[in-house]
Design an enzyme around this catalytic site. Structure first.
Site, short mmCIF file in Angstrom:
data_model
loop_
_atom_site.label_atom_id
_atom_site.label_comp_id
_atom_site.label_asym_id
_atom_site.label_seq_id
_atom_site.Cartn_x
_atom_site.Cartn_y
_atom_site.Cartn_z
N SER A 255 0.90 -1.31 -0.05
CA SER A 255 0.01 0.21 0.03
C SER A 255 0.84 1.22 -0.03
CB SER A 255 -0.93 -0.03 1.17
OG SER A 255 -1.93 0.97 1.25
N HIS A 396 -7.45 -5.77 -0.12
CA HIS A 396 -6.22 -5.22 0.27
C HIS A 396 -5.56 -5.68 1.31
CE1 HIS A 396 -3.91 -1.45 -0.63
NE2 HIS A 396 -4.03 -1.10 0.72
#
Length: 416
Positions: A255, A396
């Protein structure tokens, strides 16, 4: 008449911004775009050799990303000291030796501290390769009470930082069992992940002599630039560590940390391998696709990640003179791996894949292999050339599948 014209312009801008504030998840709505040339200089010269790439085009692109996106990294070297504050001989039930090293940066008046947490495998003799990555607090990666809180997290109540809150992302036993060390530090020790002048003033930045003169310049570095700088400072330490093979340091990030890992790898050739996990907008994903998180959205949420010059491309991606395939190409000829998740449309998996694909021509200049196909692989079918890629099911996150692929990729390139 002029007032009417200005009102129309204002309405148009409002509608445009509002449209981009809603992320696009529809491939049919991806705008037509043309990627900036990878092997053509700004003066029109076509690059045909690695020498021309390294002497002409690479510095040109590195400067462009520095001045227009991530900000210019200072060249000044700060005074630094290392102090081992804790060691555990039989960590992870005897599978690892662990060490915690307090790093102090100083300019003679101010100082900042960073705490590095290291795990070394006990089943390997001699120097070992190492994965280097950021975290949300050293204590967040394990429930082990012997792991000290990172300097920047000692007064925090953020749930992501609580002890063991992120341990699912860190298969420590598997990493060391496969012969790899792990080095990690909290990114907040370098720059708090917050907006505002107070955060910047409490970061590493005030230690630099030109801080007051440059902090408000449009190409002044911001958080991602600082985090990338921090990764290179851990690299400095690893070069002194007799247990570590400093020629086999893999910088990996997930990320926002993946954005920092890519920028660190682009700037610092000492990193032997770079891995981006779901780094999305401002990381591996092509900005010109305007899919998922876009330049407008990332500035709305994190205005302090990029230099001010990058703001000119908000709702204006078509004017962007560079894109992220060029960032990945800056890592060549070192191996680079990009990972996506099918359920993480916010990070634009297709844009991440295409970015890795379009970096291929630079790798080919070096006689290396890019992805060699513009068709995304099926789920859980990694491509492992000198440029690697996989997409897995799920959202994610960093999973064991991701780590297994990262280790397999490293094994291939390190001859393990």
């Amino acid at each position: 008449m002029r007032k009417t014209f200005l009102a129309i312009v204002a309405l148009f801008m409002t509608v445009t911004v509002s449209a981009q504030r809603e992320p696009n998840y529809d491939e049919s709505k991806v705008p037509d775009f043309e990627l900036p040339e990878l092997l053509k200089c700004e003066n029109g010269k076509v690059i045909t050799s690695t020498k021309e790439w390294e002497e002409l085009r690479r510095p040109e692109l590195l400067s462009m990303f520095s001045h227009r996106m991530y900000g210019v990294t200072p060249s000044q070297k700060l005074d630094v000291s290392y102090r081992t504050v804790a060691e555990t001989m039989n960590d992870l039930n005897g599978k690892a030796f662990s060490r915690q090293v307090l790093v102090t940066f100083s300019n003679g008046n101010l100082k900042r501290e960073m705490l590095i947490l290291l795990y070394y495998p006990t089943n390997v003799k001699g120097k070992v390769p190492v994965f280097l990555t950021c975290n949300y607090g050293n204590e967040s990666i394990t429930k082990n009470i012997n792991v000290l809180p990172s300097p920047s997290t000692r007064v925090s109540v953020n749930s992501e930082i609580r002890r063991g809150a992120m341990d699912r992302r860190w298969p420590l036993d598997s990493i060391v069992a496969n012969g790899y060390a792990l080095a990690t530090m909290c990114y907040g020790d370098i720059y708090p992940d917050k907006a505002g002048q107070q955060a910047k003033d409490s970061s590493i930045m005030p230690l630099f002599d030109d801080y007051m003169a440059t902090r408000d310049k449009p190409d002044s570095w911001e958080a991602i630039g600082a985090w990338a700088w921090g990764l290179s400072r851990v690299m400095d330490y690893l070069e002194t560590d007799k247990r570590i093979d400093s020629k086999k340091v893999i910088v990996m990030g997930h990320s926002r940390h993946g954005k920092a890992a890519l920028w660190a790898g682009a700037q610092d050739p000492r990193f032997a391998m770079v891995i981006s996990n779901e780094s999305g907008c401002g990381g591996a994903a092509l900005s010109k696709r305007v899919f998922g998180e876009n330049i407008d959205l990332i500035h709305a949420n994190f205005p302090y990640w990029f230099c001010k010059n990058f703001r000119q491309y908000i709702c204006n991606e078509q004017k962007l003179p560079f894109d992220q395939h060029q960032l990945i190409a800056l890592i060549a000829p070192r191996p680079v791996y990009v990972a996506s998740a099918a359920g993480d449309l916010w990070a634009d998996p297709k844009g991440e894949f295409l970015s890795a694909y379009y970096a291929g021509p630079v790798y080919e200049l070096y006689g290396k292999k890019g992805l060699e196909t513009d068709k995304m692989p099926e789920l859980h079918q990694p491509i492992m050339n000198d440029v690697g890629y996989h997409i897995r099911e799920g959202v994610h996150d960093v999973t064991y599948f991701d780590w297994r692929a990262f280790m397999d990729f490293a094994n291939k390139h390190f001859g393990k």
